[in-house]
Design an enzyme around this catalytic site. Structure first.
Site, PDB file in Angstrom:
ATOM      1  NE  ARG A  56      -9.498  -4.344  -1.950  1.00  0.00           N
ATOM      2  CZ  ARG A  56      -8.991  -3.594  -0.967  1.00  0.00           C
ATOM      3  NH1 ARG A  56      -7.700  -3.669  -0.661  1.00  0.00           N
ATOM      4  NH2 ARG A  56      -9.753  -2.762  -0.301  1.00  0.00           N
ATOM      5  CG  PHE A  86      -1.978   1.007   1.196  1.00  0.00           C
ATOM      6  CD1 PHE A  86      -3.075   0.827   0.369  1.00  0.00           C
ATOM      7  CD2 PHE A  86      -1.905   2.149   1.960  1.00  0.00           C
ATOM      8  CE1 PHE A  86      -4.087   1.781   0.313  1.00  0.00           C
ATOM      9  CE2 PHE A  86      -2.906   3.110   1.905  1.00  0.00           C
ATOM     10  CZ  PHE A  86      -3.997   2.927   1.078  1.00  0.00           C
ATOM     11  CE1 TYR A 112      -8.842   1.404   7.360  1.00  0.00           C
ATOM     12  CE2 TYR A 112      -8.208   2.763   9.220  1.00  0.00           C
ATOM     13  CZ  TYR A 112      -8.005   2.351   7.921  1.00  0.00           C
ATOM     14  OH  TYR A 112      -6.961   2.868   7.200  1.00  0.00           O
ATOM     15  CE  LYS A 113      -7.089  -1.881   5.551  1.00  0.00           C
ATOM     16  NZ  LYS A 113      -7.879  -1.249   4.478  1.00  0.00           N
ATOM     17  CG  ASP A 162       0.962  -2.232   7.104  1.00  0.00           C
ATOM     18  OD1 ASP A 162      -0.083  -2.740   7.571  1.00  0.00           O
ATOM     19  OD2 ASP A 162       0.956  -1.161   6.468  1.00  0.00           O
TER      20      ASP A 162
END
Lengths: 412, 412
Positions: B383, B140, B234-235, B209
């Site tokens: 995705r 990312f 938040y995932k 990460d």
């Protein structure tokens, strides 16, 4: 009824901001009888709850997150919240739109601002003759800690000075100066226009911390040519515990502002997912990572109490409140028992009163038990903050009276 | 009913985690008919709302903030929330307590971790022979941007490499290596144990990460000797939009961890208000400024869905879900119309499936209109994220079927 009590009533009756109080939740705590007729004078630490917030946040949670979910980044305006809410804060600190973004903590924003400030006075290749950062030695300590880190990482020296020493300390070596607008402990208001002018005359960058002034008095960022500024939103802006802070970058510096925290939210094309970094134009380049939406939208709802309120009216009431408090303390508290650390001159006073007092910790504990909530700052300071949007003159008189009674009880 | 449809029903009936779904709000959006029987496969971007959150947050706002106000820093446990919630996340990533603090964004935590990592391999006077940071070039982008800033500020060179290239790229110059556990685009799971061992064999610091792995699969931070790690909440942890991230600092490194963001919350005595900085011991020194309480306590409520859930069971279901999705896609979608970018081997797969597809943007738009919510990643990727706590096998079969119908419609 004492004369001061009568006068408090008259002042409240004449107060043009008195009606705003009903936009705040100032209920008693049900299980704490002493709060029944409480006076909250700690809004300079944590602002009271604006009545609009619970309902708004419930909608953000249940509908925007719970039902719309990922679609809310666009449909509920989540993505643009940092700059939209920044624009809502802007008029309160005398800034035109497009210069403030909300997000991260004050400490993180101090870091962005100071490293960015040093880079503004560096040559194109990072060379510099200016290698000194001046920092307010009397300030809230986090600013000094973060300034030390910014200095260390940019090869600068940190030099702590009092605000009064700044003019003499400035030199051709000064890169940046970080000052607090209002001293968190004493409530002293520093002269932002003249100090900013002095910093500029020396060719350095002026960074102001507005935590204890924004929402309490006019700041005039644009008018006085401040370069960079930061502030929190949970004191006089009533955003809630730990609500996001903000960063101001003056319009004409934005294209040269070079953030040490270039997260993907500050990218010119954040959803391009490019491996090369290219900063967004404008204040957006002060953003970092994904904005903290629940806290941010609670803050947005909290800011609605400012609709139609002039910061000049707030300032006038703030000075009237602190004047009246000092007068009531003089009248009620035996001579010599407390000493005000807050300047008498209006142009040197923020929106709080700090009283030096023996056994200040014990005194504040008793005051809180009796419903007068201020705070204690070591070693010997009673701190009372006056938020003009919801504190009235009757509150002020009562607080001074309870303080006098408490000191009398302790002496007896 | 197709054979796959029948099998989905059997798999759901046998699913030991199926009962957890009712702890989430997965209602339709009332004004959006297509969501009526929606399938949410975007929990790898924003997790669904845990049912406990709205009530808890309402209590935090109305009682803790609105009534108790400043007292809540102690009485409601606000002050200790970052480490308390860190300890709640710890078992999900294979960490003993006392090593994780919650707060700030992922980007800010990447910055703390990388500058801290470089300092861990520096000499006492900041001298260093190790001046290179390796960063996952496939990651990312924000990690690369922030790594670039950390390199610039510490005098290091940034070298982007693919995870496969790391072993050959490591040298006596390597200070730190920043890797993603799961690639956000393809869903590829990298080999954390062997890559960490290789980094250590070269004398460098391993920073991971965990944004796309924490809550979806076992991480084993302690077991594999990871030095520093960051992740969002938040995932797969369902903390809400922009909820605070976390930083892991391995126990035996904590006394030497030297944060570039030494805010007052990381001080050994934060309320001492001392002008000299002295770091707290333990993971606390990863804290920075005032914690964002509303978002943090929403996260704390969200984490309660993990009570009694084993991450191994979650992993087993995750692999079963992605296996079944790939099988359904193979069965329903005409050969060649999509191509999976997600590894077939279980040990190389996270909890998402990425399908390369012509006109992926248009296809995802139609899928969302039909209630199958995944997301589109440029230039050509569909995705789909599978959160085992609330996604079932019937959802999976339906998503593949709607995908096939959508592709058929577009072709027709």
């Amino acid at each position: 009824m004492s004369e001061l009590n009568v006068r408090a009533g008259e002042l409240d009756a004449a107060d043009e901001l008195a009606g705003i109080r009903k936009q705040f939740v100032l209920d008693a705590v049900s299980d704490h009888a002493a709060d029944a007729a409480g006076v909250y004078l700690d809004g300079n630490s944590l602002g009271a709850l604006p009545a609009a917030v619970p309902g708004r946040l419930d909608d953000v949670v249940r509908r925007q997150w719970g039902a719309l979910r990922i679609r809310s980044w666009d449909e509920s305006g989540w993505w643009t919240a940092p700059e939209r809410i920044g624009d809502r804060i802007a008029p309160l600190v005398g800034a035109a739109t497009g210069q403030i973004v909300v997000g991260d903590s004050t400490s993180v924003n101090v870091f962005k601002a100071l490293v960015g400030a040093v880079r503004l006075v560096s040559g194109e290749h990072g060379d510099r003759t200016r290698d000194e950062i001046l920092v307010d030695a009397t300030t809230f300590p986090t600013d000094g800690y973060i300034a030390g880190s910014a200095a260390r990482l940019t090869g600068c020296t940190l030099r702590p000075v009092t605000p009064a020493e700044v003019p003499d300390a400035l030199s051709a070596r000064t890169a940046a100066v970080l000052l607090n607008h209002v001293d968190y402990r004493t409530g002293r208001l520093h002269d932002l226009p003249s100090l900013t002018a002095a910093v500029h005359a020396a060719g350095a960058v002026a960074v102001w911390d507005l935590c204890h002034s924004a929402g309490a008095l006019p700041v005039g960022l644009d008018e006085h040519g401040v370069d960079l500024a930061v502030g929190c939103t949970y004191k006089y802006l009533n955003g809630g515990p730990g609500s996001p802070a903000y960063l101001y970058v003056r319009q004409d510096l934005q294209d040269r502002f070079d953030s040490p925290l270039p997260g993907w939210n500050s990218h010119a094309e954040p959803f391009g997912m490019r491996s090369e970094y290219a900063p967004a134009s404008g204040a957006l380049r002060g953003r970092v990572g994904t904005p903290d939406i629940l806290s941010m939208l609670a803050l947005e709802a909290a800011l609605e109490v400012w609709d139609g309120v002039s910061i000049e009216a707030v300032r006038a009431k703030s000075l009237a409140l602190t004047d009246f408090f000092l007068e009531c303390v003089s009248a009620y508290v035996p001579q010599g028992r407390v000493e005000s650390l807050t300047p008498v001159a209006h142009e040197e006073r923020g929106s709080q009163v700090a009283l030096r007092c023996d056994d200040a910790g014990g005194v504040m504990k008793r005051l809180i038990e009796r419903g007068v909530v201020g705070d204690f700052r070591r070693p010997d300071v009673l701190r009372f903050g006056f938020t003009p949007l919801y504190v009235g003159f009757g509150d002020v008189e009562r607080a001074a009276r309870v303080l006098a009674e408490t000191l009398g009880d302790l002496a007896g």
